[in-house]
Motif scaffolding. Structure first.
Motif, short mmCIF file in Angstrom:
data_model
loop_
_atom_site.label_atom_id
_atom_site.label_comp_id
_atom_site.label_asym_id
_atom_site.label_seq_id
_atom_site.Cartn_x
_atom_site.Cartn_y
_atom_site.Cartn_z
N ASN A 70 2.79 1.68 -3.38
CA ASN A 70 1.90 2.20 -4.42
C ASN A 70 1.57 3.67 -4.21
O ASN A 70 1.47 4.44 -5.18
CB ASN A 70 0.62 1.37 -4.47
CG ASN A 70 0.85 -0.03 -5.01
OD1 ASN A 70 1.76 -0.25 -5.82
ND2 ASN A 70 0.05 -0.99 -4.57
N GLU A 71 1.42 4.07 -2.95
CA GLU A 71 1.14 5.48 -2.66
C GLU A 71 2.33 6.36 -3.04
O GLU A 71 2.15 7.45 -3.61
CB GLU A 71 0.82 5.65 -1.18
CG GLU A 71 -0.55 5.09 -0.77
CD GLU A 71 -0.77 5.13 0.72
OE1 GLU A 71 0.20 5.37 1.46
OE2 GLU A 71 -1.93 4.92 1.15
N ARG A 88 4.67 5.61 -5.27
CA ARG A 88 4.77 5.61 -6.74
C ARG A 88 3.78 6.59 -7.35
O ARG A 88 4.11 7.31 -8.30
CB ARG A 88 4.53 4.20 -7.27
CG ARG A 88 5.73 3.27 -7.07
CD ARG A 88 5.44 1.84 -7.50
NE ARG A 88 6.65 1.03 -7.42
CZ ARG A 88 6.66 -0.30 -7.40
NH1 ARG A 88 5.50 -0.96 -7.47
NH2 ARG A 88 7.80 -0.95 -7.32
N LYS A 89 2.58 6.64 -6.81
CA LYS A 89 1.57 7.58 -7.31
C LYS A 89 2.01 9.02 -7.07
O LYS A 89 1.86 9.88 -7.95
CB LYS A 89 0.23 7.30 -6.63
CG LYS A 89 -0.91 8.19 -7.13
CD LYS A 89 -2.23 7.82 -6.47
CE LYS A 89 -3.37 8.69 -6.97
NZ LYS A 89 -4.66 8.33 -6.33
N ALA A 90 2.57 9.27 -5.88
CA ALA A 90 3.00 10.63 -5.55
C ALA A 90 4.16 11.11 -6.43
O ALA A 90 4.30 12.30 -6.67
CB ALA A 90 3.42 10.69 -4.08
N ALA A 111 4.73 9.90 -9.58
CA ALA A 111 4.45 9.56 -10.98
C ALA A 111 4.71 10.73 -11.92
O ALA A 111 5.04 10.53 -13.09
CB ALA A 111 3.00 9.09 -11.12
N GLU A 112 4.60 11.96 -11.41
CA GLU A 112 4.80 13.14 -12.26
C GLU A 112 6.21 13.21 -12.83
O GLU A 112 6.45 13.87 -13.84
CB GLU A 112 4.52 14.41 -11.45
CG GLU A 112 5.47 14.61 -10.28
CD GLU A 112 5.18 15.87 -9.49
OE1 GLU A 112 5.41 16.97 -10.03
OE2 GLU A 112 4.72 15.75 -8.34
N LYS A 115 0.84 -1.20 0.00
CA LYS A 115 0.00 0.00 0.00
C LYS A 115 0.88 1.25 0.00
O LYS A 115 0.64 2.19 -0.77
CB LYS A 115 -0.91 0.00 1.22
CG LYS A 115 -1.85 1.20 1.32
CD LYS A 115 -2.78 1.04 2.52
CE LYS A 115 -3.78 2.20 2.61
NZ LYS A 115 -3.11 3.47 2.97
N THR A 116 1.92 1.25 0.85
CA THR A 116 2.82 2.41 0.92
C THR A 116 3.61 2.56 -0.37
O THR A 116 3.76 3.67 -0.89
CB THR A 116 3.78 2.27 2.11
OG1 THR A 116 3.02 2.17 3.32
CG2 THR A 116 4.71 3.48 2.19
#
Length: 216
Positions: A166-167, A169-171, A173-174, A163-164
């Motif tokens: 993926n979070e 990676r999302k943060a 991603a830019e 979960k961490t």
């Protein structure tokens, strides 16, 4: 064409230096490849370096975070080096010492032309603090690839760990392909093959091949 495999177990201590000037005096110019390890003082940099090189005491570990006060350089071979940078953001030391460390850190990152990649280590339980983000943003702006290494992943259950990851990676991603995010445990060896694969790729910028050919 697959890059030759670097044997990170062959890493050996080369030099400790307080700043770039001292590095330039003792190293053969700003050439070859250096991969820097940076992170908060409690992120487990020394433990990660020891785990990746399979050496218990290559980088000194301490129960007191923030003891890495110098730029510590480890040679992999004639042209490639790992660099342990001073930890940031935690150490209980006088402000003057903190400023000195940060100056050395900033000078290295801004002036070292042979820097091929930066590993930003973060405790998986406390990722993406302000200084971590500043480090990542600076590296990407300078077109230097980043590995955001989420250390101490053994401290979380598998579901919480992913979960961490993926979070984070999302943060990040830019930043696209400039930043990779991987979980890591020095204790359990989690993520080690993936990390070594990334470091191995960074060790082989195209122009380094010409340096090695000239040396033969």
């Amino acid at each position: 064409m697959t890059n030759p495999q670097i044997d990170f177990r062959r890493a050996k201590f080369l030099i400790s230096a307080p700043d770039i000037a001292h590095l330039d005096k003792h190293l053969p110019g700003d050439t070859g490849v250096e991969i820097a390890f940076a992170g908060r003082s409690n992120a487990g940099k020394s433990s990660a370096l020891n785990a990746l090189t399979e050496q218990k005491n290559l980088a000194r570990t301490s129960k007191t975070p923030g003891r890495t006060q110098l730029i510590n350089v480890f040679a992999l071979d004639e042209h490639r080096r790992l660099v342990d940078l001073p930890g940031y953001g935690f150490a209980q030391v006088p402000m003057a010492m903190k400023i000195k460390w940060q100056n050395a850190l900033g000078e290295y990152l801004q002036e070292r032309r042979c820097l091929s990649g930066v590993v930003v280590l973060m405790d998986i339980r406390h990722p993406l603090k302000d200084l971590d983000m500043q480090m990542i943003e600076w590296a990407v702006a300078s077109e230097i690839p980043v590995l955001a290494l989420l250390t101490k992943s053994d401290k979380l259950a598998q579901s919480a760990k992913m979960k961490t990851v993926n979070e984070v990676r999302k943060a990040l991603a830019e930043f696209g392909d400039w930043v990779q995010v991987e979980p890591f445990s020095s204790l359990k060896g989690t993520g080690k093959p993936k990390v070594l694969s990334i470091l191995n790729a960074w060790c082989h910028p195209d122009w380094l091949e010409f340096i090695e050919e000239d040396a033969e």
